[in-house]
Design an enzyme around this catalytic site. Structure first.
Site, PDB file in Angstrom:
ATOM      1  CB  SER A 111       2.969 113.662  12.361  1.00  0.00           C
ATOM      2  OG  SER A 111       2.779 112.708  11.078  1.00  0.00           O
ATOM      3  NE  ARG A 166     -18.507 134.297  27.865  1.00  0.00           N
ATOM      4  CZ  ARG A 166     -17.598 133.446  27.146  1.00  0.00           C
ATOM      5  NH1 ARG A 166     -18.177 132.650  26.106  1.00  0.00           N
ATOM      6  NH2 ARG A 166     -16.798 132.858  28.148  1.00  0.00           N
ATOM      7  CD  GLN A 206      -3.936 109.828   9.847  1.00  0.00           C
ATOM      8  OE1 GLN A 206      -4.009 108.528  10.340  1.00  0.00           O
ATOM      9  NE2 GLN A 206      -3.144 111.102  10.278  1.00  0.00           N
ATOM     10  CG  HIS A 261     -19.570 112.118   8.231  1.00  0.00           C
ATOM     11  ND1 HIS A 261     -20.065 113.084   9.012  1.00  0.00           N
ATOM     12  CD2 HIS A 261     -18.684 111.961   8.628  1.00  0.00           C
ATOM     13  CE1 HIS A 261     -19.023 113.240   9.443  1.00  0.00           C
ATOM     14  NE2 HIS A 261     -18.667 112.137   9.715  1.00  0.00           N
ATOM     15  CD  GLN A 265     -19.893 129.679  24.795  1.00  0.00           C
ATOM     16  OE1 GLN A 265     -18.397 129.352  24.372  1.00  0.00           O
ATOM     17  NE2 GLN A 265     -20.332 131.197  24.128  1.00  0.00           N
ATOM     18  CG  HIS A 293       5.068 115.815   2.580  1.00  0.00           C
ATOM     19  ND1 HIS A 293       5.591 115.660   1.041  1.00  0.00           N
ATOM     20  CD2 HIS A 293       3.910 115.050   1.153  1.00  0.00           C
ATOM     21  CE1 HIS A 293       5.959 115.174   0.191  1.00  0.00           C
ATOM     22  NE2 HIS A 293       4.864 114.807   0.180  1.00  0.00           N
ATOM     23  NE  ARG A 317     -14.879 135.537  26.515  1.00  0.00           N
ATOM     24  CZ  ARG A 317     -13.601 133.995  26.037  1.00  0.00           C
ATOM     25  NH1 ARG A 317     -13.794 133.676  27.309  1.00  0.00           N
ATOM     26  NH2 ARG A 317     -14.654 133.761  25.521  1.00  0.00           N
ATOM     27  CG  ASN A 319      -5.544 115.339  12.203  1.00  0.00           C
ATOM     28  OD1 ASN A 319      -6.721 115.719  11.909  1.00  0.00           O
ATOM     29  ND2 ASN A 319      -5.142 114.572  11.916  1.00  0.00           N
ATOM     30  CE  LYS A 345     -15.148 126.180  19.936  1.00  0.00           C
ATOM     31  NZ  LYS A 345     -16.072 127.015  21.112  1.00  0.00           N
ATOM     32  CB  CYS A 370       9.959 114.781   4.792  1.00  0.00           C
ATOM     33  SG  CYS A 370       7.757 114.658   3.767  1.00  0.00           S
TER      34      CYS A 370
HETATM   35  P1  H2U Z   1      -0.875 112.836  10.540  1.00  0.00           P
HETATM   36  O1  H2U Z   1      -0.063 113.675  10.545  1.00  0.00           O
HETATM   37  O2  H2U Z   1      -2.108 112.886  10.869  1.00  0.00           O
HETATM   38  O3  H2U Z   1      -0.949 111.819  12.261  1.00  0.00           O
HETATM   39  O4  H2U Z   1      -0.171 111.725   9.526  1.00  0.00           O
HETATM   40  C1  H2U Z   1       0.962 110.658   9.661  1.00  0.00           C
HETATM   41  C2  H2U Z   1       0.909 109.331  10.002  1.00  0.00           C
HETATM   42  O5  H2U Z   1       1.884 109.346   9.243  1.00  0.00           O
HETATM   43  C3  H2U Z   1       0.467 108.572  11.123  1.00  0.00           C
HETATM   44  O6  H2U Z   1      -0.677 108.235  11.475  1.00  0.00           O
HETATM   45  C4  H2U Z   1       1.929 107.807  10.357  1.00  0.00           C
HETATM   46  C5  H2U Z   1       2.015 107.322  11.453  1.00  0.00           C
HETATM   47  O7  H2U Z   1       1.524 107.069  11.875  1.00  0.00           O
HETATM   48  N1  H2U Z   1       3.774 107.414   9.002  1.00  0.00           N
HETATM   49  C6  H2U Z   1       4.033 105.786   8.481  1.00  0.00           C
HETATM   50  O8  H2U Z   1       3.000 105.476   8.233  1.00  0.00           O
HETATM   51  N2  H2U Z   1       5.299 105.889   8.557  1.00  0.00           N
HETATM   52  C7  H2U Z   1       6.559 106.856   8.441  1.00  0.00           C
HETATM   53  O9  H2U Z   1       7.282 106.707   8.597  1.00  0.00           O
HETATM   54  C8  H2U Z   1       5.905 108.241   9.608  1.00  0.00           C
HETATM   55  C9  H2U Z   1       4.650 108.380  10.083  1.00  0.00           C
HETATM   56 ZN    ZN Z   2       8.047 115.634   2.544  1.00  0.00          ZN
END
Ligand code: H2U
Ligand code: ZN
Length: 356
Positions: free
Chosen positions: A161, A26, A168, A281, A323, A164, A29, A153, A311, A50
């Site tokens: 989010s 496929r 976690q 893991h 898939q 930087h 496609r 992530n 994806k 930040c």
């Molecule tokens: P992610 O970018 O993977 O979501 O991880 C950033 C984490 O940082 C997110 O879980 C936390 C958010 O809850 N955070 C704090 O603990 N303090 C902050 O001032 C902002 C974000």
């Molecule tokens: Zn930063």
């Protein structure tokens, strides 16, 4: 005769007991769906807005120290809270719930706002590996923590989010779903074959080399035969190491180097920084020594064909099963080719691709 390069097929994941549908025919496609915007903004080494940069104020009102290597803190918006009652509710086997006490932490990989793992040096990533080991030990030693999930992530596409470099740690009373499935996979394989599933899998993959991506002294990277995500990889400890607690100094350096190498290859494949979710893991910290684990990391990148096409797990995948179109063998080939184009390898991450 089933031809894995041609015919639609199901492939079995012995770790999770799940199947994935592969549709190699496929590939051509046409695509008229969503195109992700990956416009690259130039990031500064320090960003005053930040919440992870050294010396800056976080949402909870706490100020980060002027850290120079790594930083660990309790997540200000933790999904899990210590002290949560672990009571269980069950109404007619239909409404079932149990309290989940836990701890969520954030790990900053570097004080530099503009770096990613692929751009850090081996000693810098080694500092991150040491933090992971420490967190696994410290949180795992608590009686109310039976599993320590360490993950990253990367990229807005994966829901990170903040650019930087950070990851976690979630520590929970109960074993999460994926871990329960894998534990059953290890047990089932050992009962049938008397050996560790991932030790055997690694030997098998290295003997053919078809799905090999790269490797060094202590770690080996493969696109698993049963991969769901287009460029999914599995990072395996070469020796049978169950968890971070069993890693030697040399193995920790080796892990650091392989993480740099693999993320550099990903960055090279389409365009940096390549988004993914990755995580480890390993042995649950529930004190149950019957379970045998083999330390590994999964990389789950969402991109399909370019930096802009991702994806989605929708349609048949939500209702039936996952898939994929591009086969794991073709994906591995493309990752090996990308490795050949990486311009700047950090010195210790330069190890050779095993022949195959
Ligand atoms: P992610 O970018 O993977 O979501 O991880 C950033 C984490 O940082 C997110 O879980 C936390 C958010 O809850 N955070 C704090 O603990 N303090 C902050 O001032 C902002 C974000
Ligand atoms: Zn930063």
């Amino acid at each position: 005769m089933l031809n894995l390069k041609e015919h639609p097929q199901r492939r079995y994941n012995p770790l999770t007991g799940e199947w994935v549908l592969v549709s190699p025919h496929r590939l051509s496609r046409p695509w008229q769906g969503q195109v992700e915007d990956t416009a690259q903004e130039q990031r500064p080494a320090y960003d005053r807005d930040c919440y992870l940069c050294p010396g800056n104020l976080r949402a909870g009102g706490v100020r980060n120290p002027r850290y120079t290597s790594t930083l660990v803190f309790d997540n200000d918006y933790a999904a899990l809270l210590p002290g949560t009652p672990a009571d269980t509710i069950n109404e007619r086997d239909l409404l079932i719930a149990s309290g989940e006490p836990g701890i969520c932490r954030v790990v900053c990989f570097s004080p530099r706002h503009d770096l990613t793992l692929s751009e850090m040096s081996v000693p810098e990533v080694r500092a991150v590996v040491d933090v992971w080991v420490e967190q696994y030990r410290e949180l795992g030693a608590r009686s109310e923590v039976n599993y320590v999930q360490i993950f990253e992530n990367r990229g807005a596409m994966m829901g990170a989010s903040n650019p930087h470099p950070h990851g976690q740690v979630w520590a929970t009373l109960d074993l999460p779903n994926e871990v329960v499935k894998e534990q059953q996979g290890f047990t089932k394989f050992r009962m049938a074959h008397g050996n560790c599933l991932l030790c055997e899998y690694q030997k098998l993959e290295e003997s053919s080399g078809t799905r090999t991506v790269c490797g060094n002294d202590h770690f080996y990277v493969v696109v698993p035969f049963w991969a769901v995500w287009p460029f999914e990889t599995l990072v395996l400890a070469r020796e049978h190491v169950s968890d971070f607690g069993g890693l030697s100094n040399e193995q920790r350096d080796s892990l650091s180097a392989i993480l740099i190498r693999l993320t550099s290859i990903y960055d090279q494949l389409f365009r940096a920084p390549f988004p993914y979710t990755m995580g480890f893991h390993q042995t649950p910290t529930d004190g149950n020594s019957d379970h045998e684990w083999h330390l590994h990391a999964h990389f789950y990148p969402p991109l399909v064909r370019s930096a802009t096409i991702r994806k989605f797990m929708v349609g048949y995948e939500l209702l039936g099963m996952p898939q994929r179109d591009i086969t794991p063998e073709v994906a591995a080939e493309r990752l090996r080719a990308a490795a050949g184009h990486v311009k700047r390898w950090p010195a210790a991450a330069r190890s050779e691709i095993p022949p195959g």
